[in-house]
Design a protein around this motif. Structure first.
Motif, PDB file in Angstrom:
ATOM      1  N   VAL A   1       5.891  -2.081 -10.423  1.00  9.02           N
ATOM      2  CA  VAL A   1       6.136  -2.220 -11.860  1.00  9.02           C
ATOM      3  C   VAL A   1       7.378  -3.065 -12.168  1.00  9.02           C
ATOM      4  O   VAL A   1       7.594  -3.456 -13.309  1.00  9.02           O
ATOM      5  CB  VAL A   1       6.275  -0.840 -12.548  1.00  9.02           C
ATOM      6  CG1 VAL A   1       4.930  -0.117 -12.520  1.00  9.02           C
ATOM      7  CG2 VAL A   1       7.340   0.025 -11.892  1.00  9.02           C
ATOM      8  N   HIS A   2       8.182  -3.350 -11.163  1.00  8.45           N
ATOM      9  CA  HIS A   2       9.393  -4.140 -11.415  1.00  8.45           C
ATOM     10  C   HIS A   2       9.876  -4.764 -10.113  1.00  8.45           C
ATOM     11  O   HIS A   2       9.960  -4.087  -9.089  1.00  8.45           O
ATOM     12  CB  HIS A   2      10.496  -3.248 -11.989  1.00  8.45           C
ATOM     13  CG  HIS A   2      11.794  -3.954 -12.178  1.00  8.45           C
ATOM     14  ND1 HIS A   2      11.950  -4.998 -13.057  1.00  8.45           N
ATOM     15  CD2 HIS A   2      13.001  -3.788 -11.578  1.00  8.45           C
ATOM     16  CE1 HIS A   2      13.204  -5.438 -12.998  1.00  8.45           C
ATOM     17  NE2 HIS A   2      13.858  -4.716 -12.113  1.00  8.45           N
TER      18      HIS A   2
ATOM     19  N   GLN B   1       8.042 -11.420 -11.414  1.00  9.75           N
ATOM     20  CA  GLN B   1       8.900 -10.648 -12.322  1.00  9.75           C
ATOM     21  C   GLN B   1       8.127 -10.248 -13.575  1.00  9.75           C
ATOM     22  O   GLN B   1       8.250  -9.142 -14.067  1.00  9.75           O
ATOM     23  CB  GLN B   1      10.141 -11.464 -12.714  1.00  9.75           C
ATOM     24  CG  GLN B   1      11.264 -11.274 -11.717  1.00  9.75           C
ATOM     25  CD  GLN B   1      12.486 -12.074 -12.044  1.00  9.75           C
ATOM     26  OE1 GLN B   1      12.403 -13.208 -12.522  1.00  9.75           O
ATOM     27  NE2 GLN B   1      13.639 -11.503 -11.774  1.00  9.75           N
ATOM     28  N   ASP B   2       7.309 -11.178 -14.073  1.00 12.97           N
ATOM     29  CA  ASP B   2       6.503 -10.882 -15.258  1.00 12.97           C
ATOM     30  C   ASP B   2       5.270 -10.057 -14.905  1.00 12.97           C
ATOM     31  O   ASP B   2       4.819  -9.254 -15.707  1.00 12.97           O
ATOM     32  CB  ASP B   2       6.054 -12.191 -15.930  1.00 12.97           C
ATOM     33  CG  ASP B   2       7.240 -12.982 -16.447  1.00 12.97           C
ATOM     34  OD1 ASP B   2       8.263 -12.343 -16.796  1.00 12.97           O
ATOM     35  OD2 ASP B   2       7.176 -14.224 -16.471  1.00 12.97           O
TER      36      ASP B   2
ATOM     37  N   ASP C   1       1.454   1.085  -6.963  1.00 12.95           N
ATOM     38  CA  ASP C   1       1.528   0.086  -8.039  1.00 12.95           C
ATOM     39  C   ASP C   1       2.960  -0.359  -8.293  1.00 12.95           C
ATOM     40  O   ASP C   1       3.815   0.442  -8.668  1.00 12.95           O
ATOM     41  CB  ASP C   1       0.978   0.683  -9.336  1.00 12.95           C
ATOM     42  CG  ASP C   1      -0.507   0.960  -9.240  1.00 12.95           C
ATOM     43  OD1 ASP C   1      -1.227   0.071  -8.781  1.00 12.95           O
ATOM     44  OD2 ASP C   1      -0.935   2.067  -9.626  1.00 12.95           O
TER      45      ASP C   1
ATOM     46  N   GLU D   1      10.147  -2.206  -7.084  1.00 14.77           N
ATOM     47  CA  GLU D   1      10.030  -0.843  -7.609  1.00 14.77           C
ATOM     48  C   GLU D   1       8.586  -0.558  -7.981  1.00 14.77           C
ATOM     49  O   GLU D   1       7.973  -1.293  -8.741  1.00 14.77           O
ATOM     50  CB  GLU D   1      10.924  -0.664  -8.847  1.00 14.77           C
ATOM     51  CG  GLU D   1      12.392  -0.878  -8.530  1.00 14.77           C
ATOM     52  CD  GLU D   1      13.301   0.091  -9.267  1.00 14.77           C
ATOM     53  OE1 GLU D   1      12.921   1.274  -9.401  1.00 14.77           O
ATOM     54  OE2 GLU D   1      14.373  -0.343  -9.710  1.00 14.77           O
ATOM     55  N   SER D   2       8.083   0.531  -7.444  1.00 12.66           N
ATOM     56  CA  SER D   2       6.751   0.982  -7.815  1.00 12.66           C
ATOM     57  C   SER D   2       6.904   2.169  -8.752  1.00 12.66           C
ATOM     58  O   SER D   2       8.020   2.609  -9.033  1.00 12.66           O
ATOM     59  CB  SER D   2       5.969   1.387  -6.575  1.00 12.66           C
ATOM     60  OG  SER D   2       6.483   2.594  -6.057  1.00 12.66           O
ATOM     61  N   VAL D   3       5.778   2.699  -9.237  1.00 15.57           N
ATOM     62  CA  VAL D   3       5.872   3.904 -10.048  1.00 15.57           C
ATOM     63  C   VAL D   3       6.529   5.029  -9.245  1.00 15.57           C
ATOM     64  O   VAL D   3       7.172   5.896  -9.804  1.00 15.57           O
ATOM     65  CB  VAL D   3       4.491   4.361 -10.572  1.00 15.57           C
ATOM     66  CG1 VAL D   3       4.129   3.627 -11.845  1.00 15.57           C
ATOM     67  CG2 VAL D   3       3.395   4.194  -9.545  1.00 15.57           C
ATOM     68  N   LYS D   4       6.375   4.975  -7.930  1.00 15.21           N
ATOM     69  CA  LYS D   4       6.905   6.043  -7.074  1.00 15.21           C
ATOM     70  C   LYS D   4       8.369   5.885  -6.712  1.00 15.21           C
ATOM     71  O   LYS D   4       9.126   6.833  -6.774  1.00 15.21           O
ATOM     72  CB  LYS D   4       6.113   6.051  -5.757  1.00 15.21           C
ATOM     73  CG  LYS D   4       5.018   7.088  -5.701  1.00 15.21           C
ATOM     74  CD  LYS D   4       4.415   7.145  -4.317  1.00 15.21           C
ATOM     75  CE  LYS D   4       3.356   6.087  -4.121  1.00 15.21           C
ATOM     76  NZ  LYS D   4       2.810   6.047  -2.759  1.00 15.21           N
ATOM     77  N   ALA D   5       8.748   4.668  -6.254  1.00 16.62           N
ATOM     78  CA  ALA D   5      10.059   4.541  -5.621  1.00 16.62           C
ATOM     79  C   ALA D   5      10.565   3.109  -5.675  1.00 16.62           C
ATOM     80  O   ALA D   5       9.808   2.175  -5.917  1.00 16.62           O
ATOM     81  CB  ALA D   5       9.955   4.980  -4.161  1.00 16.62           C
ATOM     82  N   ALA D   6      11.869   2.960  -5.428  1.00 17.80           N
ATOM     83  CA  ALA D   6      12.476   1.641  -5.290  1.00 17.80           C
ATOM     84  C   ALA D   6      12.632   1.349  -3.808  1.00 17.80           C
ATOM     85  O   ALA D   6      13.001   2.217  -3.035  1.00 17.80           O
ATOM     86  CB  ALA D   6      13.832   1.612  -5.974  1.00 17.80           C
TER      87      ALA D   6
ATOM     88  N   GLU E   1      13.065  -7.092  -8.632  1.00 19.67           N
ATOM     89  CA  GLU E   1      14.377  -7.690  -8.863  1.00 19.67           C
ATOM     90  C   GLU E   1      14.567  -8.767  -7.804  1.00 19.67           C
ATOM     91  O   GLU E   1      14.643  -8.437  -6.615  1.00 19.67           O
ATOM     92  CB  GLU E   1      15.434  -6.588  -8.695  1.00 19.67           C
ATOM     93  CG  GLU E   1      16.617  -6.709  -9.617  1.00 19.67           C
ATOM     94  CD  GLU E   1      17.480  -5.459  -9.495  1.00 19.67           C
ATOM     95  OE1 GLU E   1      17.144  -4.434 -10.114  1.00 19.67           O
ATOM     96  OE2 GLU E   1      18.473  -5.521  -8.737  1.00 19.67           O
TER      97      GLU E   1
ATOM     98  N   VAL F   1      14.658  -6.164  -4.735  1.00 26.65           N
ATOM     99  CA  VAL F   1      14.200  -4.781  -4.834  1.00 26.65           C
ATOM    100  C   VAL F   1      12.789  -4.774  -5.407  1.00 26.65           C
ATOM    101  O   VAL F   1      12.517  -5.466  -6.387  1.00 26.65           O
ATOM    102  CB  VAL F   1      15.123  -3.933  -5.742  1.00 26.65           C
ATOM    103  CG1 VAL F   1      14.623  -2.491  -5.830  1.00 26.65           C
ATOM    104  CG2 VAL F   1      16.563  -3.954  -5.225  1.00 26.65           C
TER     105      VAL F   1
ATOM    106  N   GLU G   1       0.831  -1.208   0.000  1.00 25.95           N
ATOM    107  CA  GLU G   1       0.000   0.000   0.000  1.00 25.95           C
ATOM    108  C   GLU G   1       0.863   1.255   0.000  1.00 25.95           C
ATOM    109  O   GLU G   1       0.576   2.225  -0.697  1.00 25.95           O
ATOM    110  CB  GLU G   1      -0.880   0.029   1.250  1.00 25.95           C
ATOM    111  CG  GLU G   1      -2.337  -0.270   0.977  1.00 25.95           C
ATOM    112  CD  GLU G   1      -3.138  -0.385   2.266  1.00 25.95           C
ATOM    113  OE1 GLU G   1      -2.929   0.424   3.188  1.00 25.95           O
ATOM    114  OE2 GLU G   1      -3.957  -1.323   2.340  1.00 25.95           O
TER     115      GLU G   1
END
Lengths: 360, 128
Positions: B41-42, B86-87, B39, B62-67, B44, B60, B35
């Motif tokens: 998005v990646h 990962q996908d 969202d 990663e969201s649209v906002k931050a890692a 690792e 790691v 939360e």
């Protein structure tokens, strides 16, 4: 912390609120990604009331702007026509970027950023002293940006009938008054739409009418990914008081002609151009998986540069960035993500507009 | 309020840990963490076979906002990773305790499990 007139509307829509330049603003209403897609495919609205609206009036208003702005307001001949410009300091670096709407040579409306409000007004008031013109901050106004392929028809559907004709005929990058409303066909997403400036007291009702017209609330998070895909610079990260428009992808906004127009920063820009601009402003597309962020190191054969903004592009499904890199860099580079170099393509600094990728 | 299942253990850095009862644990990030990140998005993931100490950064998110770093909750070796996240990183948002799991570790030191927070202690931590 300051709140806009739409604060309770955001809470009603389930917003997560964050501090943005001293304002309590919605970052998202659940999912930033979904909000991004809504603006690319349908219609969304942003509360941008934290931005600064200034009205300029007086016999010398035009001459003042010819001195103050790097772009040339002589280009503005028609009622309501808008112009994007940088406001530079004497070193030719960027104090802020703004939009100026022309109604006559004695009447203009200017919209500047929220985070730069105080320094902008101080600078503009300092520069206006010798001119017969008055600059007034309109802190009595709210601003709602409605953006997306269906934004215009949805707004036209909720306007009072007396206003629909003017609004429907508004050309791209024009604005006009509708009674005490002001409506402009401008935005910061790469989609068609309107920006509506209205008295605070009417803002919540307009917001509800837009919701009823099927326009979804969109947070500042998606605003950032949308503007970045559209290749639109963000003041404070892509350019600031240490960088000139020439190294920020904003050379196109400098009104060089006529040579006799001695705007603030002109001499410094001419010197920079004569000496050879050392850096270029480009777009980067990451080749593999990962996410680009601002201020990552960029490495190419010609030297090193830096990303100025970066994100995961929801429209393209890959990481993208704006970057300032050595002018001699070629079509590829590498970006340092947490100590590892990842290959990226160098492209023009625009990625998606009108719902589609503009990369070939 | 976010969902904090009572049958799991937690870390202060917002990982959840499921004891599989065979000397391995499954690890992911909590509902509260997803939360906060927004969202995803990646993701690792670590490599299978790599050994980590407790609180070592090993993945790691990663969201649209931050890692955000994900830490090994206990010392151990990675024995399996969830390639599905990962996908489809959004699995971590939609099902953080189920399909959004990240990796399985073979635990080197069973006593380290006692250091983890229970649901109640994590809830207190998350509310701070």
């Amino acid at each position: 912390m300051q709140r806009t007139a739409l604060y309770t509307k955001h809470l009603e829509s389930g917003a997560k609120m964050v501090d943005f330049a001293g304002w309590e603003m919605p970052i998202h209403y659940g999912s930033q990604l979904q909000e991004h897609h809504i603006v690319r495919t349908d219609a969304g609205m942003f509360d941008v009331s934290h931005m600064t609206v200034l009205d300029l009036e007086g016999p010398s208003a035009k001459v003042y702007l010819l001195h103050l702005l790097a772009n040339n307001v002589e280009k503005l001949k028609e009622h309501g026509k808008a112009l994007y410009s940088c406001m530079l300091n004497d070193a030719g670096n960027v104090i802020d970027d703004l939009i100026v709407y022309h109604f006559s040579d004695t009447t203009y409306r200017i919209v500047v950023n929220a985070a730069t409000r105080e320094k902008d007004i101080a600078w503009m008031q300092q520069q206006i002293a010798p001119f017969d013109a008055t600059l007034t901050e309109r802190d009595d106004l709210s601003m709602i940006a409605v953006q997306g392929p269906t934004a215009r028809e949805r707004v036209l559907g909720m306007l009072p009938e007396s206003h629909t004709e003017v609004a429907s005929k508004l050309g791209v990058f024009y604005g006009d008054y509708l009674g005490d409303w002001f409506i402009a066909r401008t935005g910061y997403t790469g989609e068609d739409g309107f920006e509506i400036i209205i008295p605070h007291a009417q803002a919540p009702e307009a917001w509800d009418a837009l919701l009823a017209a099927g326009v979804k609330p969109i947070g500042l998070g998606a605003r950032d990914t949308l503007r970045l895909e559209a290749g639109m610079n963000l003041y404070g990260t892509d350019m600031d008081e240490t960088t000139s428009p020439l190294v920020s992808g904003l050379g196109w906004t400098i009104g060089w002609k006529p040579e006799s127009r001695n705007f603030i920063g002109r001499a410094a820009l001419e010197a920079q151009k004569a000496a050879g601009v050392p850096q270029k402003f480009v777009g980067l597309v990451l080749e593999g998986k990962g996410v680009l962020r601002s201020h990552m190191k960029v490495v190419c054969a010609a030297g090193e540069g830096e990303t100025t903004s970066g994100t995961f592009s929801p429209t393209l499904g890959v990481a993208i960035a704006l970057a300032r890199i050595p002018a001699a860099c070629g079509d590829t580079c590498e970006v340092d993500i947490r100590g590892k170099l990842h290959p990226a393509k160098v492209v023009k600094p625009v990625f998606a507009r009108n719902g589609k990728s503009v990369l070939n | 309020m976010s969902n904090i299942p009572s049958d799991l253990k937690y870390t202060k850095s917002h990982e959840w840990v499921r004891d599989n009862g065979d000397g391995t644990v499954t690890v992911g990030i909590t509902d509260h963490a997803q939360e906060l990140l927004g969202d995803l998005v990646h993701i690792e993931l670590p490599e299978v076979g790599t050994e980590y100490g407790a609180e070592d950064g090993c993945a790691v998110a990663e969201s649209v906002k931050a890692a955000s770093d994900i830490y090994a909750p206990v010392p151990g070796v990675i024995v399996e990773v969830n390639e599905a996240v990962q996908d489809s990183p959004e699995l971590v948002n939609s099902d953080p305790y189920g399909d959004g799991w990240m990796f399985v570790m073979r635990v080197d030191d069973e006593d380290a499990m006692d250091e983890l927070l229970d649901a109640e202690a994590y809830q207190a931590e998350a509310e701070e």
